[in-house]
Design an enzyme around this catalytic site. Structure first.
Site, PDB file in Angstrom:
ATOM      1  N   ASP A  30       6.422   4.829  20.491  1.00 43.38           N
ATOM      2  CA  ASP A  30       5.263   4.679  19.599  1.00 43.38           C
ATOM      3  C   ASP A  30       5.528   5.210  18.200  1.00 43.38           C
ATOM      4  O   ASP A  30       4.654   5.156  17.330  1.00 43.38           O
ATOM      5  CB  ASP A  30       4.038   5.380  20.209  1.00 43.38           C
ATOM      6  CG  ASP A  30       4.347   6.819  20.611  1.00 43.38           C
ATOM      7  OD1 ASP A  30       5.236   7.442  19.979  1.00 43.38           O
ATOM      8  OD2 ASP A  30       3.706   7.323  21.547  1.00 43.38           O
ATOM      9  N   GLY A  59      18.767   4.892  16.613  1.00 38.96           N
ATOM     10  CA  GLY A  59      18.476   4.904  15.181  1.00 38.96           C
ATOM     11  C   GLY A  59      17.213   5.727  15.016  1.00 38.96           C
ATOM     12  O   GLY A  59      16.626   6.171  16.017  1.00 38.96           O
ATOM     13  N   ASP A  89      24.077  11.614  19.455  1.00 36.72           N
ATOM     14  CA  ASP A  89      23.139  11.307  18.370  1.00 36.72           C
ATOM     15  C   ASP A  89      22.347  12.553  17.965  1.00 36.72           C
ATOM     16  O   ASP A  89      21.587  12.507  17.000  1.00 36.72           O
ATOM     17  CB  ASP A  89      22.184  10.176  18.771  1.00 36.72           C
ATOM     18  CG  ASP A  89      21.431  10.472  20.051  1.00 36.72           C
ATOM     19  OD1 ASP A  89      22.084  10.753  21.069  1.00 36.72           O
ATOM     20  OD2 ASP A  89      20.194  10.445  20.028  1.00 36.72           O
ATOM     21  N   ASN A  90      22.526  13.653  18.687  1.00 35.75           N
ATOM     22  CA  ASN A  90      21.859  14.894  18.303  1.00 35.75           C
ATOM     23  C   ASN A  90      22.841  15.904  17.732  1.00 35.75           C
ATOM     24  O   ASN A  90      22.549  17.099  17.658  1.00 35.75           O
ATOM     25  CB  ASN A  90      21.124  15.497  19.510  1.00 35.75           C
ATOM     26  CG  ASN A  90      19.927  14.655  19.925  1.00 35.75           C
ATOM     27  OD1 ASN A  90      19.387  13.895  19.112  1.00 35.75           O
ATOM     28  ND2 ASN A  90      19.523  14.761  21.170  1.00 35.75           N
ATOM     29  N   ARG A 126      11.090  17.651   8.007  1.00 39.39           N
ATOM     30  CA  ARG A 126      12.335  18.372   8.278  1.00 39.39           C
ATOM     31  C   ARG A 126      13.196  18.366   7.021  1.00 39.39           C
ATOM     32  O   ARG A 126      13.324  17.344   6.349  1.00 39.39           O
ATOM     33  CB  ARG A 126      13.044  17.676   9.434  1.00 39.39           C
ATOM     34  CG  ARG A 126      14.293  18.369   9.884  1.00 39.39           C
ATOM     35  CD  ARG A 126      14.672  17.952  11.279  1.00 39.39           C
ATOM     36  NE  ARG A 126      15.246  16.620  11.318  1.00 39.39           N
ATOM     37  CZ  ARG A 126      15.565  15.980  12.445  1.00 39.39           C
ATOM     38  NH1 ARG A 126      15.332  16.526  13.610  1.00 39.39           N
ATOM     39  NH2 ARG A 126      16.093  14.787  12.405  1.00 39.39           N
ATOM     40  N   ASP A 180      17.909  18.298  15.933  1.00 41.54           N
ATOM     41  CA  ASP A 180      17.054  17.604  16.903  1.00 41.54           C
ATOM     42  C   ASP A 180      16.675  18.498  18.077  1.00 41.54           C
ATOM     43  O   ASP A 180      17.154  18.336  19.196  1.00 41.54           O
ATOM     44  CB  ASP A 180      17.734  16.322  17.418  1.00 41.54           C
ATOM     45  CG  ASP A 180      17.216  15.098  16.665  1.00 41.54           C
ATOM     46  OD1 ASP A 180      16.484  15.258  15.665  1.00 41.54           O
ATOM     47  OD2 ASP A 180      17.541  13.972  17.076  1.00 41.54           O
ATOM     48  N   GLY A 222      13.906   6.244  15.277  1.00 40.58           N
ATOM     49  CA  GLY A 222      12.831   5.474  15.903  1.00 40.58           C
ATOM     50  C   GLY A 222      11.460   6.017  15.566  1.00 40.58           C
ATOM     51  O   GLY A 222      10.440   5.378  15.840  1.00 40.58           O
ATOM     52  N   ARG A 223      11.443   7.215  15.023  1.00 37.89           N
ATOM     53  CA  ARG A 223      10.145   7.809  14.679  1.00 37.89           C
ATOM     54  C   ARG A 223      10.250   8.794  13.526  1.00 37.89           C
ATOM     55  O   ARG A 223       9.308   9.496  13.205  1.00 37.89           O
ATOM     56  CB  ARG A 223       9.575   8.513  15.886  1.00 37.89           C
ATOM     57  CG  ARG A 223      10.532   9.555  16.437  1.00 37.89           C
ATOM     58  CD  ARG A 223       9.817  10.465  17.308  1.00 37.89           C
ATOM     59  NE  ARG A 223      10.751  11.235  18.129  1.00 37.89           N
ATOM     60  CZ  ARG A 223      10.355  12.157  18.961  1.00 37.89           C
ATOM     61  NH1 ARG A 223       9.083  12.400  19.090  1.00 37.89           N
ATOM     62  NH2 ARG A 223      11.232  12.815  19.660  1.00 37.89           N
TER      63      ARG A 223
HETATM   64  P1  AMP Z   1      15.586  12.048  20.970  1.00 39.72           P
HETATM   65  O1  AMP Z   1      15.538  12.118  22.455  1.00 39.72           O
HETATM   66  O2  AMP Z   1      14.362  12.610  20.296  1.00 39.72           O
HETATM   67  O3  AMP Z   1      16.847  12.599  20.396  1.00 39.72           O
HETATM   68  O4  AMP Z   1      15.559  10.491  20.607  1.00 39.72           O
HETATM   69  C1  AMP Z   1      16.492   9.546  21.057  1.00 39.72           C
HETATM   70  C2  AMP Z   1      16.182   8.208  20.434  1.00 39.72           C
HETATM   71  O5  AMP Z   1      14.878   7.762  20.814  1.00 39.72           O
HETATM   72  C3  AMP Z   1      16.202   8.177  18.919  1.00 39.72           C
HETATM   73  O6  AMP Z   1      16.652   6.922  18.514  1.00 39.72           O
HETATM   74  C4  AMP Z   1      14.745   8.393  18.578  1.00 39.72           C
HETATM   75  O7  AMP Z   1      14.406   7.939  17.301  1.00 39.72           O
HETATM   76  C5  AMP Z   1      14.067   7.584  19.658  1.00 39.72           C
HETATM   77  N1  AMP Z   1      12.707   8.069  19.966  1.00 39.72           N
HETATM   78  C6  AMP Z   1      12.368   9.225  20.569  1.00 39.72           C
HETATM   79  N2  AMP Z   1      11.037   9.316  20.692  1.00 39.72           N
HETATM   80  C7  AMP Z   1      10.506   8.207  20.142  1.00 39.72           C
HETATM   81  C8  AMP Z   1       9.188   7.692  19.962  1.00 39.72           C
HETATM   82  N3  AMP Z   1       8.120   8.368  20.372  1.00 39.72           N
HETATM   83  N4  AMP Z   1       9.052   6.518  19.350  1.00 39.72           N
HETATM   84  C9  AMP Z   1      10.108   5.815  18.930  1.00 39.72           C
HETATM   85  N5  AMP Z   1      11.373   6.213  19.078  1.00 39.72           N
HETATM   86  C10 AMP Z   1      11.580   7.393  19.674  1.00 39.72           C
HETATM   87 MG    MG Z   2      17.588  12.824  18.672  1.00 39.32          MG
END
Ligand code: AMP
Ligand code: MG
Length: 499
Positions: free
Chosen positions: A137, A102, A264-265, A188, A274, A104-105
């Site tokens: 974080d 979901g 998810d990307n 974005r 992403d 997350g940031r």
């Molecule tokens: P990503 O690798 O950026 O596509 O992220 C995969 C998942 O991890 C998604 O649900 C993001 O929202 C979550 N995520 C990535 N980095 C962070 C972070 N620093 N804090 C919280 N959630 C994160």
């Molecule tokens: Mg992502």
């Protein structure tokens, strides 16, 4: 300026205080998302604003002030009309289903409808923790935010579908990744933040009614023409397959490696989405792995069409409650041909071939083998081809990029013969080739240089690259060095998922 014109302009432009929000996603049931406000970043300042993107939101770029941008997009105040949410989605990461994903940031601040009637999502990446942050974080670091911001503009410049950035805000807040790094936030802008994983969530939770609700929402908002079809869900899926096939064909045509093609990307609109450890390759290498943690090479350059096809099968699986299995299978079976046709079309254009001949595929495949074998800089090779009138002159010009003259010559002879079959005059052909063969792409070392400067407080290189990459097909003599041989240290850059 006449008073009339001034009046017309003030009616059409808006300020950050009165953007035209109409937030449709929040009208879906409350369990589709979590309502959450951004957490303010410490000591924020503006790094860059993108005038072209501001126009999409009816903002007058000359009236945007750094202080307001840093305030709103550093999480210190809410834009009037925004209602921020973290979207729930899941997805397959490196082939394994993860139900705990979901935003997350990143937060969807809301949707702005511009005067042309276009609806744009504003998504603040690096906005703090949410219910889906797991152990993260909630922040994004300056390094990866710059990379995403620049990549959006580079893709847009090349004409490849992508999300973009309105602005980049820096902060004195620090977080730990592989080392201590400073945080940033990226606003974005995209028509869509719905991922394949949004559908997977409801499928794996066993909630067909919500799956249908989500699909209906997408059809209303993005796939209007599907409504008239016998099965609108199938028509939506067909459209997703064809957009995605085109997208990955464009990546393959320009040597772009996404790096983390998890479901998810993947945007349902077929946009590059992403940005993480991506690469525009310098030397053409089919086996190139962009993300050093991807040890198996699941997301290597030459794996991308197959992986994207697999991702589409994950989406098909999730849509089973809405679409007959056989229809989904038929669409999936049609993917390779669609991909191949887009790829051929673009590669022909890159070679200046406007007609279609049966042997073109072979000519292109052999060129790719030559580029691989001779470790050739793909962007420079194609751009050089645009500049010469005959194959002898081309041979002399591209020779310095290729070590084996015989191999090059053998291919050039065939290319010359193929060009004889073209009707277009030389100037026309050259013009058409220059319009698809960029002089500049966002090479890792260019982003790296801009990041180093930004980390030292100098944001000029980020802003310079932003304007350079917006027009990658044009001659821009001030940036000539970016069109020349890459520095040695470019090969040592190592990218990871940590962002
Ligand atoms: P990503 O690798 O950026 O596509 O992220 C995969 C998942 O991890 C998604 O649900 C993001 O929202 C979550 N995520 C990535 N980095 C962070 C972070 N620093 N804090 C919280 N959630 C994160
Ligand atoms: Mg992502």
């Amino acid at each position: 300026m006449s008073t009339q014109l001034k009046q017309a302009m003030s009616e059409t432009t808006r300020t950050l205080d009165n953007l035209n929000f109409d937030n449709s996603y929040i009208r879906l049931p409350a369990y589709f998302y979590q309502r959450v406000d951004p957490s303010p970043l410490e000591a924020t300042h503006l790094i860059s604003v993108n005038p072209e993107v501001s126009k999409l939101l009816d903002l007058d770029p000359t009236k945007l002030d750094a202080e307001s941008l840093a305030k709103f997009f550093g999480g210190h105040a809410m834009l009037p009309g925004a209602e921020s949410i973290a979207m729930k989605y899941t997805g397959h990461q490196f082939g394994v289903y993860n139900p705990d994903l979901g935003d997350g940031r990143g937060l969807l601040l809301g949707e702005v409808v511009n005067q042309a009637g276009e609806r744009w999502d504003l998504h603040l990446k690096g906005a703090g923790r949410t219910a889906y942050s797991r152990s993260g974080d909630g922040r994004a670091v300056l390094r990866s935010s710059i990379r995403e911001y620049l990549a959006g503009e580079a893709m847009q410049g090349l004409g490849i579908p992508t999300t973009r950035g309105l602005c980049l805000v820096g902060s004195e807040e620090q977080v730990f990744r592989e080392q201590i790094e400073s945080c940033a936030a990226l606003l974005r802008v995209s028509r869509c933040h719905i991922r394949f994983g949004h559908f997977e969530h409801f499928f794996y939770r066993g909630r067909p009614d919500d799956l249908k609700r989500l699909a209906d929402y997408c059809i209303d908002r993005y796939f209007e023409s599907a409504k008239a079809a016998e099965n609108p869900y199938l028509a939506m899926y067909q459209e997703i397959v064809s957009r995605t096939a085109r997208l990955v064909a464009l990546w393959q045509s320009y040597g772009f490696v996404h790096g983390v093609l998890n479901t998810d990307n993947m945007s349902i609109l077929g946009e590059t989405f992403d940005y993480g450890p991506y690469t525009f390759m310098d030397v053409y290498q089919p086996a190139h792995i962009s993300n050093h943690t991807d040890q198996q090479g699941r997301y290597a350059f030459d794996q991308q069409p197959g992986i994207v096809h697999w991702n589409l099968s994950c989406l098909a699986q999730a849509l089973l409650p809405l679409i007959p299995r056989e229809s989904l299978e038929t669409e999936l079976e049609g993917f390779p041909a669609q991909y191949q046709s887009h790829y051929l079309q673009r590669m022909r254009a890159r070679l200046g071939l406007l007609s279609e001949e049966a042997d073109d595929q072979q000519l292109i495949d052999d060129l790719c083998r030559l580029l691989t074998h001779q470790k050739v800089d793909m962007t420079r090779f194609f751009r050089t081809l645009c500049d010469f009138s005959d194959s002898d002159a081309m041979l002399v010009a591209v020779q310095p990029l290729v070590s084996d003259r015989q191999m090059l010559k053998a291919w050039m002879v065939r290319y010359e013969q193929r060009l004889q079959q073209e009707a277009a005059s030389l100037p026309i052909r050259q013009m058409q080739m220059r319009a698809v063969n960029p002089k500049y792409v966002l090479r890792n070392y260019m982003a790296e240089e801009a990041i180093r400067e930004a980390q030292a407080g100098n944001y000029k290189p980020v802003n310079d690259l932003l304007s350079l990459l917006r027009a990658p097909f044009e001659e821009q003599p001030a940036y000539q060095r970016f069109a020349e041989e890459v520095p040695d240290w470019a090969g040592w850059i190592s990218l990871s998922c940590s962002s």
